[in-house]
Motif scaffolding. Structure first.
Motif, PDB file in Angstrom:
ATOM      1  N   ASP A  59       0.837  -1.200   0.000  1.00  0.00           N
ATOM      2  CA  ASP A  59       0.000   0.000   0.000  1.00  0.00           C
ATOM      3  C   ASP A  59       0.873   1.252   0.000  1.00  0.00           C
ATOM      4  OD1 ASP A  59      -1.487   2.290   0.990  1.00  0.00           O
ATOM      5  OD2 ASP A  59      -3.062   0.914   1.571  1.00  0.00           O
ATOM      6  N   VAL A  60       1.782   1.323   0.963  1.00  0.00           N
ATOM      7  CA  VAL A  60       2.607   2.524   1.129  1.00  0.00           C
ATOM      8  C   VAL A  60       3.583   2.715  -0.025  1.00  0.00           C
ATOM      9  CG1 VAL A  60       4.406   3.556   2.584  1.00  0.00           C
ATOM     10  CG2 VAL A  60       2.384   2.551   3.644  1.00  0.00           C
ATOM     11  N   LEU A  61       4.189   1.630  -0.480  1.00  0.00           N
ATOM     12  CA  LEU A  61       5.246   1.751  -1.483  1.00  0.00           C
ATOM     13  C   LEU A  61       4.748   1.804  -2.927  1.00  0.00           C
ATOM     14  CD1 LEU A  61       7.847  -0.720   0.063  1.00  0.00           C
ATOM     15  CD2 LEU A  61       7.817   1.787   0.214  1.00  0.00           C
ATOM     16  N   ILE A  62       3.605   1.165  -3.209  1.00  0.00           N
ATOM     17  CA  ILE A  62       3.177   1.067  -4.602  1.00  0.00           C
ATOM     18  C   ILE A  62       1.756   1.579  -4.819  1.00  0.00           C
ATOM     19  CG2 ILE A  62       2.739  -0.533  -6.518  1.00  0.00           C
ATOM     20  CD1 ILE A  62       4.926  -2.352  -5.272  1.00  0.00           C
ATOM     21  N   ALA A  63       0.783   0.940  -4.179  1.00  0.00           N
ATOM     22  CA  ALA A  63      -0.627   1.163  -4.513  1.00  0.00           C
ATOM     23  C   ALA A  63      -1.096   2.595  -4.280  1.00  0.00           C
ATOM     24  CB  ALA A  63      -1.511   0.185  -3.748  1.00  0.00           C
ATOM     25  N   SER A  64      -0.771   3.180  -3.135  1.00  0.00           N
ATOM     26  CA  SER A  64      -1.273   4.535  -2.868  1.00  0.00           C
ATOM     27  C   SER A  64      -0.660   5.550  -3.815  1.00  0.00           C
ATOM     28  CB  SER A  64      -1.044   4.933  -1.410  1.00  0.00           C
ATOM     29  OG  SER A  64       0.328   5.017  -1.127  1.00  0.00           O
ATOM     30  N   ARG A  65       0.592   5.356  -4.170  1.00  0.00           N
ATOM     31  CA  ARG A  65       1.226   6.265  -5.132  1.00  0.00           C
ATOM     32  C   ARG A  65       0.538   6.176  -6.492  1.00  0.00           C
ATOM     33  NH1 ARG A  65       7.660   5.800  -3.645  1.00  0.00           N
ATOM     34  NH2 ARG A  65       7.343   6.214  -1.428  1.00  0.00           N
ATOM     35  N   ALA A  67      -2.551   5.040  -7.068  1.00  0.00           N
ATOM     36  CA  ALA A  67      -3.942   5.499  -6.957  1.00  0.00           C
ATOM     37  C   ALA A  67      -4.026   7.016  -6.991  1.00  0.00           C
ATOM     38  CB  ALA A  67      -4.571   4.951  -5.675  1.00  0.00           C
ATOM     39  N   LYS A  68      -3.166   7.680  -6.253  1.00  0.00           N
ATOM     40  CA  LYS A  68      -3.189   9.147  -6.238  1.00  0.00           C
ATOM     41  C   LYS A  68      -2.784   9.716  -7.593  1.00  0.00           C
ATOM     42  CE  LYS A  68      -2.449   9.367  -1.302  1.00  0.00           C
ATOM     43  NZ  LYS A  68      -1.473   9.538  -0.236  1.00  0.00           N
ATOM     44  N   TRP A  69      -1.749   9.145  -8.193  1.00  0.00           N
ATOM     45  CA  TRP A  69      -1.324   9.602  -9.516  1.00  0.00           C
ATOM     46  C   TRP A  69      -2.464   9.457 -10.524  1.00  0.00           C
ATOM     47  CZ3 TRP A  69      -1.088   6.613 -13.978  1.00  0.00           C
ATOM     48  CH2 TRP A  69      -0.578   7.260 -15.104  1.00  0.00           C
ATOM     49  N   PHE A  70      -3.073   8.278 -10.581  1.00  0.00           N
ATOM     50  CA  PHE A  70      -4.130   8.017 -11.552  1.00  0.00           C
ATOM     51  C   PHE A  70      -5.352   8.903 -11.287  1.00  0.00           C
ATOM     52  CE2 PHE A  70      -7.655   5.972 -13.601  1.00  0.00           C
ATOM     53  CZ  PHE A  70      -7.110   5.497 -14.785  1.00  0.00           C
ATOM     54  N   ALA A  71      -5.762   8.968 -10.025  1.00  0.00           N
ATOM     55  CA  ALA A  71      -6.947   9.760  -9.682  1.00  0.00           C
ATOM     56  C   ALA A  71      -6.758  11.227 -10.040  1.00  0.00           C
ATOM     57  CB  ALA A  71      -7.264   9.606  -8.198  1.00  0.00           C
ATOM     58  N   PHE A  72      -5.615  11.802  -9.672  1.00  0.00           N
ATOM     59  CA  PHE A  72      -5.397  13.222  -9.941  1.00  0.00           C
ATOM     60  C   PHE A  72      -5.052  13.496 -11.401  1.00  0.00           C
ATOM     61  CE2 PHE A  72      -4.543  13.409  -5.243  1.00  0.00           C
ATOM     62  CZ  PHE A  72      -5.697  14.114  -4.949  1.00  0.00           C
ATOM     63  N   ARG A  73      -4.584  12.517 -12.102  1.00  0.00           N
ATOM     64  CA  ARG A  73      -4.264  12.700 -13.526  1.00  0.00           C
ATOM     65  C   ARG A  73      -5.504  12.570 -14.406  1.00  0.00           C
ATOM     66  NH1 ARG A  73       0.700  11.722 -17.089  1.00  0.00           N
ATOM     67  NH2 ARG A  73      -0.280  12.292 -19.039  1.00  0.00           N
ATOM     68  N   PHE A  74      -6.394  11.623 -14.072  1.00  0.00           N
ATOM     69  CA  PHE A  74      -7.498  11.303 -14.977  1.00  0.00           C
ATOM     70  C   PHE A  74      -8.905  11.509 -14.406  1.00  0.00           C
ATOM     71  CE2 PHE A  74      -3.952   8.546 -16.315  1.00  0.00           C
ATOM     72  CZ  PHE A  74      -3.776   9.021 -17.600  1.00  0.00           C
ATOM     73  N   LEU A  75      -9.059  11.548 -13.093  1.00  0.00           N
ATOM     74  CA  LEU A  75     -10.411  11.511 -12.530  1.00  0.00           C
ATOM     75  C   LEU A  75     -10.844  12.789 -11.810  1.00  0.00           C
ATOM     76  CD1 LEU A  75     -10.319   7.870 -11.108  1.00  0.00           C
ATOM     77  CD2 LEU A  75     -11.195   8.647 -13.318  1.00  0.00           C
ATOM     78  N   VAL A  76      -9.980  13.391 -11.054  1.00  0.00           N
ATOM     79  CA  VAL A  76     -10.356  14.549 -10.237  1.00  0.00           C
ATOM     80  C   VAL A  76      -9.293  15.637 -10.332  1.00  0.00           C
ATOM     81  CG1 VAL A  76     -11.773  13.263  -8.580  1.00  0.00           C
ATOM     82  CG2 VAL A  76      -9.330  13.501  -8.165  1.00  0.00           C
ATOM     83  N   THR A  77      -9.690  16.855  -9.966  1.00  0.00           N
ATOM     84  CA  THR A  77      -8.777  17.989  -9.968  1.00  0.00           C
ATOM     85  C   THR A  77      -8.783  18.618  -8.585  1.00  0.00           C
ATOM     86  OG1 THR A  77      -9.355  18.390 -12.273  1.00  0.00           O
ATOM     87  CG2 THR A  77      -8.240  20.176 -11.099  1.00  0.00           C
TER      88      THR A  77
END
Length: 167
Positions: A59-65, A67-77
């Motif tokens: 979670d800390v090393l891979i998934a959360s990074r 998820a945040k990258w994808f969400a802020f890049r493609f889903l939300v501002t």
């Protein structure tokens, strides 16, 4: 939602506990013919500590990074999207990498009991859809709200400091 790295770590500890506990029980029950009895819960609980440690690291090393990258890049501002939309986007995007990685962990764990390396890839691939079907609604409808509620009950907004106060 967490507002700094300390809050993020505390929230991750709570959320990961909720997700790994349920997914452990779910997967043991699935392997044992959908039996959710006491022996299933006991068996899941025995495997829980190592699964929790692995999940926290992933979670800390891979998934959360991711998820945040994808969400802020493609889903939300940030600053435009509502806090609820940001929360749902990040939570939803956490599921894909965690399911992929923890399904691999489950396949490797099964290999340690069965001993047939040829079964790792088929077990991993076949577990992914089952785990995704269970993890996404559990994350969005149960674990996420419970973790956020527990987090805010224990740490009202603004009580976890970003930097320790010097006395």
């Amino acid at each position: 939602m967490p507002t700094n790295k300390r809050e993020s770590l505390i929230f991750t500890i709570i959320m990961c506990f909720c997700m790994v506990l349920w997914m452990s029980v779910y997967n043991v029950a699935r392997v044992h013919g959908w039996d959710f009895g006491p022996s299933t819960v006991a068996s899941a609980w025995l495997g829980f500590p190592l699964a929790y440690l692995v999940a926290m690291l992933l979670d800390v090393l891979i998934a959360s990074r991711f998820a945040k990258w994808f969400a802020f890049r493609f889903l939300v501002t940030p600053g435009v999207s509502s806090p609820r939309a940001i929360t749902l986007a990040i939570s939803g995007m956490m599921v894909a990498p965690m399911v992929l990685l923890m399904s691999l962990y489950g396949a490797l764990e099964a290999f340690s009991h069965v001993g047939n390396p040829a079964m790792i890839l088929p077990a991993w691939i076949s577990n992914i859809p089952w785990n995704f079907i269970a993890a996404l609604p559990w994350n969005l409808l149960v674990a996420g709200p419970i973790a956020r509620w527990l987090f805010r009950c224990a740490f009202p907004e603004g009580t976890v400091l970003a930097e320790p106060q010097v006395s």
